[in-house]
Design a protein around this motif. Structure first.
Motif, PDB file in Angstrom:
ATOM      1  N   THR C  59       1.010  -1.323  -0.303  1.00  0.00           N
ATOM      2  CA  THR C  59       0.016  -0.470  -0.260  1.00  0.00           C
ATOM      3  C   THR C  59       0.660   1.322   0.227  1.00  0.00           C
ATOM      4  OG1 THR C  59      -1.500  -1.044   1.304  1.00  0.00           O
ATOM      5  CG2 THR C  59      -1.582   1.271   1.257  1.00  0.00           C
ATOM      6  N   ASP C  70      -5.050   1.290   0.115  1.00  0.00           N
ATOM      7  CA  ASP C  70      -5.034   0.057   1.720  1.00  0.00           C
ATOM      8  C   ASP C  70      -5.387  -1.087   0.609  1.00  0.00           C
ATOM      9  OD1 ASP C  70      -4.242   1.862   2.629  1.00  0.00           O
ATOM     10  OD2 ASP C  70      -5.782   3.297   3.703  1.00  0.00           O
ATOM     11  N   GLU C  71      -5.533  -1.962   1.943  1.00  0.00           N
ATOM     12  CA  GLU C  71      -6.152  -2.871   1.344  1.00  0.00           C
ATOM     13  C   GLU C  71      -7.017  -3.214   1.864  1.00  0.00           C
ATOM     14  OE1 GLU C  71      -3.157  -6.605   1.982  1.00  0.00           O
ATOM     15  OE2 GLU C  71      -5.034  -8.029   1.962  1.00  0.00           O
ATOM     16  N   TRP C  72      -7.944  -3.884   1.538  1.00  0.00           N
ATOM     17  CA  TRP C  72      -9.901  -4.907   1.807  1.00  0.00           C
ATOM     18  C   TRP C  72      -9.447  -5.892   2.297  1.00  0.00           C
ATOM     19  CZ3 TRP C  72     -14.358  -6.531  -0.998  1.00  0.00           C
ATOM     20  CH2 TRP C  72     -15.179  -6.457  -0.210  1.00  0.00           C
ATOM     21  N   TYR C 100     -15.088  -2.735  -1.828  1.00  0.00           N
ATOM     22  CA  TYR C 100     -14.426  -1.602  -0.702  1.00  0.00           C
ATOM     23  C   TYR C 100     -14.930  -1.432   0.247  1.00  0.00           C
ATOM     24  CZ  TYR C 100      -9.658  -1.436  -2.047  1.00  0.00           C
ATOM     25  OH  TYR C 100      -7.984  -1.970  -2.244  1.00  0.00           O
ATOM     26  N   ILE C 102     -16.584   0.286   3.632  1.00  0.00           N
ATOM     27  CA  ILE C 102     -15.430   0.446   4.371  1.00  0.00           C
ATOM     28  C   ILE C 102     -16.339   0.082   5.552  1.00  0.00           C
ATOM     29  CG2 ILE C 102     -14.636   2.453   4.071  1.00  0.00           C
ATOM     30  CD1 ILE C 102     -16.726   4.181   5.757  1.00  0.00           C
ATOM     31  N   TYR C 133     -13.982   1.655  -4.994  1.00  0.00           N
ATOM     32  CA  TYR C 133     -12.714   1.478  -4.691  1.00  0.00           C
ATOM     33  C   TYR C 133     -11.261   2.608  -4.092  1.00  0.00           C
ATOM     34  CZ  TYR C 133     -12.937  -2.824  -7.696  1.00  0.00           C
ATOM     35  OH  TYR C 133     -12.949  -3.921  -8.184  1.00  0.00           O
ATOM     36  N   LYS C 136     -14.257   6.542   0.176  1.00  0.00           N
ATOM     37  CA  LYS C 136     -14.416   5.920   0.984  1.00  0.00           C
ATOM     38  C   LYS C 136     -16.074   5.682   0.770  1.00  0.00           C
ATOM     39  CE  LYS C 136     -10.672   5.098   3.338  1.00  0.00           C
ATOM     40  NZ  LYS C 136      -9.164   5.729   3.788  1.00  0.00           N
ATOM     41  N   SER C 161     -15.513  -5.248   7.289  1.00  0.00           N
ATOM     42  CA  SER C 161     -13.867  -5.525   6.820  1.00  0.00           C
ATOM     43  C   SER C 161     -13.124  -4.671   7.321  1.00  0.00           C
ATOM     44  CB  SER C 161     -15.061  -4.450   5.263  1.00  0.00           C
ATOM     45  OG  SER C 161     -15.260  -3.472   5.882  1.00  0.00           O
ATOM     46  N   LEU C 163     -10.267  -2.293   5.768  1.00  0.00           N
ATOM     47  CA  LEU C 163      -9.673  -1.507   4.807  1.00  0.00           C
ATOM     48  C   LEU C 163      -8.342  -0.736   5.427  1.00  0.00           C
ATOM     49  CD1 LEU C 163      -9.384  -0.359   1.728  1.00  0.00           C
ATOM     50  CD2 LEU C 163     -10.702   1.533   2.528  1.00  0.00           C
TER      51      LEU C 163
END
Lengths: 437, 437, 437
Positions: C59, C70-72, C100, C102, C133, C136, C161, C163
Motif C-alpha cells: 500500500t 489500502d488493502e481491503w 471495498y 468500509i 475502490y 470511501k 471489513s 481497509l
C-alpha cells in the motif's frame, strides 16, 4: 473563438441575409474590371463595412510571368441606329460593353459591326459577359434576338473608354489572431453587373470578416478583395514573404444561389481545410458536391500552382461554369437570395469554428491511464456497464493525444460530439494531465 | 515513336493477321525442345523476318542454380504393332514423342509399353504434350481412345534421338532507342507443334519487332526468343550487367485464340508497365482479366524472382493452363486465328505507344500560372464558360508538371486525351514554359 | 511448438471443458477485490495448476499516476430487519456487499439505508456488482424486487471489513521460449462471484499456460493474473524494463458464454497479433465480431495507453458491457459452459500456434528459380496443366522469402494452406535453398 458568437441565431440569420443582399444591390450597378475606378468604388463601399488596406500596383509592374496591364476606365458606350436611337446602351447595363474595350467612335455598316458583337444563341434573350484584357479589341454584348433583328444600315458606335498607364487596385483586410499563422479568404472584385459570380463572394467575405472581428481568434485571417487571376498573381508575387505563414485558405464565389454547396478541394486533396470542409458539409447537409482539384476556375488556380501548392480550396454553391446564367445578364439580382447568402455565411462560420478549434493536445501522463477518480473526473461507483459520453471523452482524449491526433481526429475516431471532447480536454488541462500544443 | 505508324490501319490489320498466321503455319511442323535443331530451324525462319543474334550456350554451362543440359535431337520415332504397322508415328505429329526422350529401340509387350504411354482420359481424342527434360526417360503421347484399343502383343518401339553435349540456342534482337533503358519482350521457343502456346507469342513478337523497327523509339527494345525456364535463366545469368537497364518487360504467349485478354501483373503489382497495360485494356475493351502475380506460368517467374523482381508482366488471351486445349494436340492451327493475332499485335503497339509517350515535364514557371495569352496559347475573348480541351491540357500540364507526375498520370487526373496533352506539352516546351525531364 | 500438441483432440476437449469449469466452480465463492485475501486464495488455487510467482506490492507504492490503495478484507456483512432476520447476507452471495465497503455497524431507518442500496430496476431479480475502490463508502447490492418489498422500520447493518495498509497481490507465470521476446497473456482476478467476467479468463489463461508448458516455444509467454486497472498499471510501472521485449499480447475475459467470439484490436489496429487473430477467426468461424480499439474495457486500456501503445488486443465472446448479465448475479455458474470454455482455449492455442509459426525465411538462391527437379522436389513429367499445392507452395515460398514476407503473408497471397507451406519451407531448408530468419 468565443462560443456564443460562432453561429448566427435564426432571427439574425434573416437580418444577415438582408444585409448581405443589400450590399450586393449597392455593388451591382458598378462597372468593375481587373483595373480601374470600378474596383475602387467597390472597395470604397466595402470600406463602409470593413477597414481595408487599398493597394495600387502600377501598370508595368512585373508579377511573375505577367505584367500589370494598363488601367481601363469607361464613361459611356452605345450603338445608335440610323435614326439616332441608342439601340445598345452601356448606361442601362454595363455588360453591354466588351470589358477592356479600347475607345471607338465610328460609323460603320452592319457587317463590320457584327464582327464586334457577342451573343449567346442558346439563350437568345440574355446578354453575355465577355472580356478582352490582353488583346486590344472592342465590342458589344447583346441578346441574340436583338442581333437577329438588326437591319442593314449604318451604325454609330461609341465607346468612351481609356486604356492607359495607371494601376491595379486591390483591397486587403487582416484580422490578427493570437498566432501569426494565416488563413486566406479570397474573392474576386473584377466582374461588372454579375451577382452570384463575384458579388456574392464579396458580400459573404465582407460579412464573414465582420463576424470574425467580434471573436478571439487563434489564426490570423487575411481577406483579399482582388481582381481575378492577375489580382491573385499580383498578390502572391508581392507577398512571397507572407506565404510561409499560410496554413489554410478558401476562395469564395457563387454563394448566393439556391444550389447545394460544392467544395473544390485544394490541389493537395487532403489538406486540413479539405477535411474540415468535408466534415462540415457532411454534418450539415445530406446533399453536397465535392470536386477534385482541377487547374481551372477561380483564384485557387494560382494559390494551388505547383510553385506554391497552398492548402486553398474553393467554396461555392453552383459549380463554376456549369450553369446557363454563368457570365450572362441572367446572373442578376433575382438570381441570388438573402437566405442563400446567409446560409453560406453560416457554413463558413462553422468551418472557421472547426478550424479554430482544430487543436491538438498532449497527454502529460501517457503511461497507463491517469487516475481520474481522485481528480473528481470519474464516477465514484464502479461496476455499471454504462459509461457516459463525458467519461469516454476523457479516455479518448488521453488515449489519442500523442501529438499525432487533433481533437477532430479524435472526434472521428470516437464518434463523440466535439463539444463534449473540448469540455473534456479543458478539464484535463485544468488538472495538468493534458496540455494544448 | 512517330505517330503515323503506331496503329495498324484496318486493311493492314487483315494482311497483318495473315502474315502472323503464315509464320505460325511455317513453324508449326518443327519439333522444338529446350535445346536442339528444332530451335535453330525456328530461329532461322524468324531470321527471314528479323535480324537475330543467335547464341549457343554450351552444355554444362552453370546458370545460377541450373546447368545447361545435354542437347536433344530427334530424327524419327514410332511404335509398330505385330503386323509391322506404324500405329504411332512421330513424323505425323511430333507431340507423339515425350519431349527429351532418350533413344530406344526395343520390342516389348503391351504392359511394358504402357508405362511409357501418356494420354488425357478427359479428352480421349487428343494427344498430350509431355516432357522429361531433367529426368532421363522415354515415352509416347497418344490419344486415350487409341490406348484403349491397344491389344496385347509385342510392339516394336523406336526413338531415334540423341541426347549429348551440345548447346542451348536462343535468339536475341535489340532495337536501339535513343535511351539505353530497355524494354524486354520475351517469348518461348521450346514447344513443338503447339500453336497458341508458343507460336502465337513468337509470331506476335516477331512482327512487333518489325513494326517497332520502323519507329523512332525512346527505349531500347530487347526481344528474346528463348526456351522456357532454362532459357530465361540462362539469359539472366549471362546478362546480369544488362539487368540494371531493364525498365519494363512483357512476356508474350497465348495470343492467337479468341478469348478476352488476360494480363498477369508483375510481382511488384504497380509497376509502370502494369499501370499502362491496365489503362490500355480499359481503354480498348469492356471485358478483360487482370491476374495478380503468382510464381507459376511462363518466364515472368524468372524475371520476377526475388533476386531480380523486375517490372515484367505477361500478356495473354487464354489464362495459362486454364483451358482444355493447353498442351494438347488441340492447340493446333485451327485454334488460332489471324484476326486474334493481329488484334494482339495491335494492343501491344498501343501499349508500347503509351510506354514511349510516358514522359515527364517540368514547369519552368511554377509560381502561379504563366500568361498563356501573350504567347498565343490562350483564347482571346474571356468570359465564356467553355474552355476547350487544348486549353485545359495546357493548364493541367503546367499544374502537374512538378517532377512527380508523368503525362499519363496527368491523363488519368485530367481525363483528357493523351494526344492533346502531348501537343500541349510540346507547345509549352516551345515557349520555354516547360522542359522534358 | 510441436505439432502434435497444438490442438486438443475432441475427447480431450470434453475433459478440458470440464477441467476449466471445475476451476471456475472452485473460484466462484471467493470474495475477490483489487486487493486482499480473496486474490491470495484465488492465486493459491491457481498454484495447484501452475507455478506462480506471487507478488505483493505495498500500500502506498506510487505506480505512475496512481497509488497502491489500502488493502481491503471482509469477514462478514448483513442487514437484519427488526425481527433479527438476516434479509441480506454476504455469506450467501458476496456480491451483496459494495466491493471495498468500509466497516459499518449501525442501526438505521429504511430511508437512511436506501442511500446505500444498489439495485438494477431493469432486471429486478438480479443483484448488481458494484464497487467503490477510491471513494470511501459502504453499501449493499440487492435485487430490485427486494428493495420494493422493504418496509419502513429500523435495520441493523453490519459490514465486518477492514481497509488498512497492506498490499496489492498479483500472480505471474513465465514460460521461457527460445527467444527473450515475450507474449503477454493477461486476465483480471479482482471480481468476486462473477463467472464469465473474470473467472472464465482466469481458467482459460491457467489451462492455456499448462498447455503451452508442454510445448517447445519460440516466444516467452508471460501470464499475468492481476487485479483490473490498478493491477496492470502496477505491473507496467514496476516492469518498465520488460516492456521492450513485449512483441504481442492478449487480454482474456468473457470466454465462457455461448456468444460468437469478439476480438478488440490493439490501438495500433494492424499489429501482427491483430492480423493473426483475425485470420484465425476467419478460418474457424463464419460469424465473429471485430471491434476497433476504444479506450475503455479491460486492461488493454493500459497496455495500449499512448506511452506504451503495445500490440495487445482482447479476446472475448460477449462484448464488454453489452449484455444484461454483465456485472450481475446472473453472471453465475449457469452462464458459462464447459464446451464454450474449451472452445475458447482451443482458439487461443490456434492463435498461439500461428504466432509461433509466424516465421520468415530467406531464399538463398533468389536469382531465378532454383532447379527443384534435381533435388527431387518437382514432378518429373512436364507439360501437365495441373500443379499440385505442394509444388506451388515451394514456388510461392521461394518467390516471397525476401525478408519482407512471413509464412502467413505468403499464406494470404498464395491462398495455400499454411501446413503445406510450412512443409515446403522445411523441405527447402533441408536442401539449403532457404533459411529461417
Amino acid at each position: 473563438m468565443t462560443s456564443t458568437t460562432g453561429t448566427i441565431e435564426s432571427t439574425n440569420k434573416e437580418k444577415m441575409g438582408e444585409d448581405l443582399y443589400r450590399l450586393i444591390e449597392r455593388l451591382y450597378p458598378i462597372c468593375r474590371s481587373i483595373t480601374g475606378n470600378g474596383v475602387r468604388e467597390t472597395l470604397d463601399i466595402i470600406k463602409e463595412y470593413l477597414s481595408l488596406e487599398v493597394n495600387e500596383v502600377p501598370t508595368g509592374t512585373q508579377v511573375f510571368d505577367w505584367t500589370v496591364p494598363d488601367e481601363w476606365n469607361i464613361k459611356d458606350a452605345y450603338i445608335k441606329n440610323e435614326k439616332g436611337e441608342k439601340i445598345v446602351d452601356f448606361k442601362k447595363l454595363n455588360l453591354h460593353v466588351l470589358n477592356y474595350s479600347i475607345p471607338v467612335n465610328e460609323t460603320m455598316d452592319l457587317e463590320t459591326l457584327k464582327a464586334h458583337l457577342f451573343t449567346i444563341p442558346e439563350y437568345p434573350d440574355w446578354i453575355p459577359y465577355r472580356t478582352s484584357y490582353h488583346n486590344k479589341n472592342w465590342g458589344f454584348c447583346i441578346s441574340h434576338n436583338q442581333l437577329l433583328r438588326l437591319k442593314d444600315g449604318s451604325y454609330e458606335v461609341k465607346i468612351d473608354s481609356t486604356l492607359q498607364p495607371g494601376s491595379l487596385t486591390y483591397g486587403e483586410h487582416l484580422i490578427k489572431g493570437s498566432s501569426s499563422e494565416e488563413v486566406i479568404i479570397s474573392c474576386h472584385v473584377c466582374h461588372p453587373s454579375l451577382c452570384n459570380d463575384n458579388l456574392s463572394g464579396i458580400a459573404v467575405a465582407t460579412f464573414l470578416a465582420r463576424e470574425l472581428e467580434k471573436l478571439h481568434l487563434k489564426y490570423s485571417y487575411r481577406f483579399l478583395f482582388i481582381p481575378g487571376t492577375i489580382g491573385s498573381i499580383t498578390w502572391l508575387s508581392l507577398n512571397e514573404d507572407k506565404i510561409k505563414n499560410i496554413r489554410h485558405g478558401i476562395v469564395l464565389t457563387l454563394l448566393g444561389d439556391k444550389t447545394k454547396f460544392h467544395y473544390k478541394k485544394s490541389r493537395r486533396g487532403d489538406a486540413e481545410i479539405d477535411r474540415i470542409i468535408l466534415r462540415q458539409l457532411k454534418n450539415k447537409f445530406t446533399d453536397f458536391g465535392i470536386i477534385d482539384f482541377y487547374p481551372y476556375g477561380y483564384d485557387e488556380r494560382q494559390f494551388c500552382s505547383p510553385g506554391f501548392n497552398l492548402p486553398v480550396g474553393r467554396l461555392s454553391r453552383k459549380p463554376h461554369g456549369e450553369f446557363p446564367e454563368y457570365h450572362t445578364s441572367a446572373d442578376n439580382l433575382d438570381f441570388v437570395k438573402p437566405e442563400h447568402l446567409s446560409e453560406s455565411l453560416d457554413l463558413l462560420l462553422s468551418i472557421i469554428r472547426e478550424l479554430e478549434s482544430s487543436e491538438k493536445y498532449l497527454n502529460l501522463s501517457p503511461k497507463c491511464e491517469p487516475q481520474l477518480g481522485k481528480r473528481g473526473l470519474f464516477k465514484q461507483i464502479g461496476g455499471q456497464s454504462e459509461t457516459n459520453d463525458y467519461q469516454m471523452a476523457l479516455l479518448w482524449i488521453l488515449n489519442l493525444s500523442d501529438g499525432e491526433h487533433s481533437l477532430q481526429d479524435i472526434e472521428e475516431k470516437s464518434r463523440l460530439n466535439v463539444a463534449i471532447l473540448r469540455d473534456a480536454a479543458e478539464a484535463l488541462c485544468k488538472v495538468n494531465l493534458l496540455k494544448k500544443i
